[in-house]
Scaffold this active site. Sequence first.
Site, PDB file in Angstrom:
ATOM      1  N   GLU A  57       1.236  -1.205  -0.025  1.00 33.64           N
ATOM      2  CA  GLU A  57      -0.222   0.383  -0.088  1.00 33.64           C
ATOM      3  C   GLU A  57       0.896   1.301  -0.096  1.00 33.64           C
ATOM      4  O   GLU A  57       1.652   1.058   0.910  1.00 33.64           O
ATOM      5  CB  GLU A  57      -1.103  -0.018   1.612  1.00 33.64           C
ATOM      6  N   LYS A  59       0.699   5.115   0.998  1.00 33.68           N
ATOM      7  CA  LYS A  59      -0.695   5.144   2.415  1.00 33.68           C
ATOM      8  C   LYS A  59       0.320   6.510   2.756  1.00 33.68           C
ATOM      9  O   LYS A  59       1.614   5.875   3.329  1.00 33.68           O
ATOM     10  CB  LYS A  59      -0.688   4.537   3.617  1.00 33.68           C
ATOM     11  N   LYS A 120      -8.924   2.356  -3.074  1.00 33.90           N
ATOM     12  CA  LYS A 120      -8.478   2.507  -1.433  1.00 33.90           C
ATOM     13  C   LYS A 120      -9.157   4.104  -1.015  1.00 33.90           C
ATOM     14  O   LYS A 120      -7.924   5.059  -1.188  1.00 33.90           O
ATOM     15  CB  LYS A 120      -7.323   1.901  -1.192  1.00 33.90           C
ATOM     16  N   GLU A 169     -14.844  -5.036   2.319  1.00 35.18           N
ATOM     17  CA  GLU A 169     -13.835  -5.741   3.794  1.00 35.18           C
ATOM     18  C   GLU A 169     -15.255  -5.078   5.004  1.00 35.18           C
ATOM     19  O   GLU A 169     -16.534  -4.728   4.982  1.00 35.18           O
ATOM     20  CB  GLU A 169     -13.446  -3.645   3.922  1.00 35.18           C
ATOM     21  N   ASN A 189     -10.750  -6.555   8.048  1.00 32.99           N
ATOM     22  CA  ASN A 189      -9.761  -5.248   8.303  1.00 32.99           C
ATOM     23  C   ASN A 189      -9.295  -6.041  10.016  1.00 32.99           C
ATOM     24  O   ASN A 189     -10.705  -5.521  10.435  1.00 32.99           O
ATOM     25  CB  ASN A 189     -10.737  -3.989   8.442  1.00 32.99           C
ATOM     26  N   GLU A 229      -6.499  -7.678   6.390  1.00 29.89           N
ATOM     27  CA  GLU A 229      -6.344  -5.879   6.079  1.00 29.89           C
ATOM     28  C   GLU A 229      -5.347  -5.689   7.424  1.00 29.89           C
ATOM     29  O   GLU A 229      -6.162  -5.240   8.657  1.00 29.89           O
ATOM     30  CB  GLU A 229      -6.872  -4.779   5.114  1.00 29.89           C
ATOM     31  N   SER A 230      -4.761  -4.902   7.702  1.00 32.89           N
ATOM     32  CA  SER A 230      -4.066  -3.684   8.630  1.00 32.89           C
ATOM     33  C   SER A 230      -3.298  -4.466   9.640  1.00 32.89           C
ATOM     34  O   SER A 230      -3.645  -5.154  10.186  1.00 32.89           O
ATOM     35  CB  SER A 230      -5.386  -3.149   8.930  1.00 32.89           C
TER      36      SER A 230
END
Length: 275
Positions: A57, A59, A120, A169, A189, A229-230
């Site tokens: 990603e 970001k 995103k 998500e 997520n 995710e994350s």
Amino acid sequence: MQDILSEIVANKRVEVEHFKAMLSEREIHRRVEPLLDFSVASMSQALATSDSGIIAEFKRKSPSKGWIKEDGRADIIPLSYQQHGASALSILTDEKYFGGSDEFIKMARHSGVNIPILYKNFVIDEYQLFQARLCGASAVLLIAACLSVQQCSVLLKIAHELGMEVLLEMHSEPELEYAALAPDMYGINNRNLGSFVTDVDNSFRLAEQLRTATVSSGSSAEGPILVSESGISNPATVRSLRSAGFRGFLIGENFMKTADPGAALRGFISDVTSE
């Protein structure tokens, strides 16, 4: 930081109306129409056939931590991710809270990126799907926490009509009902978008329930493409998540906070695939 998601969505509604005033819905439809003759790279297929499944990603900022890499360049880092083995990319396009822009996807494409790119953002209006297609995205993120099941269903259908895939998500058990919409990829997520508290165990907790929820949703014979995710920072976590059925792993901050995100990705993938 309490319920930042509500603040973000409220701001997004204002943003979308501003964008429509600058470029009408009719005009953006006209600009996207010729693009529909050309297909985009499949993100779900890229993840299904990858040894690592890393979605790297781009970001630059987050609401909880502020600037991560304020000088991060979209014409350098995404291409470096591709060159160092990313299966796909995720590029933040929300400006106010994440320091992103649709232009970053255009810049990445112009720099030579040809692997799938996830748009995103906090998508709440079909206009944003046209923005995603126009700037060069392959797939879009739809967030259950931002949408009703009916809204999500409509947006998913339009995304498919525009030739893009959907990563849907979810974060909590009640949101697993959205899995029945049969998106191209099912995301869990690990970050609570209300408080921004992150817990990777969330993916493990919901993995089996999510697989059960996708049994009748029309997923492929190879099984649903599950994406965690994350909060992923350890290669061992990726290996454990893969054992739990996940094929995609969205990682941004862990790479972006380093001096050379592409090199950090290369080392991470080496560790993931070495055992």
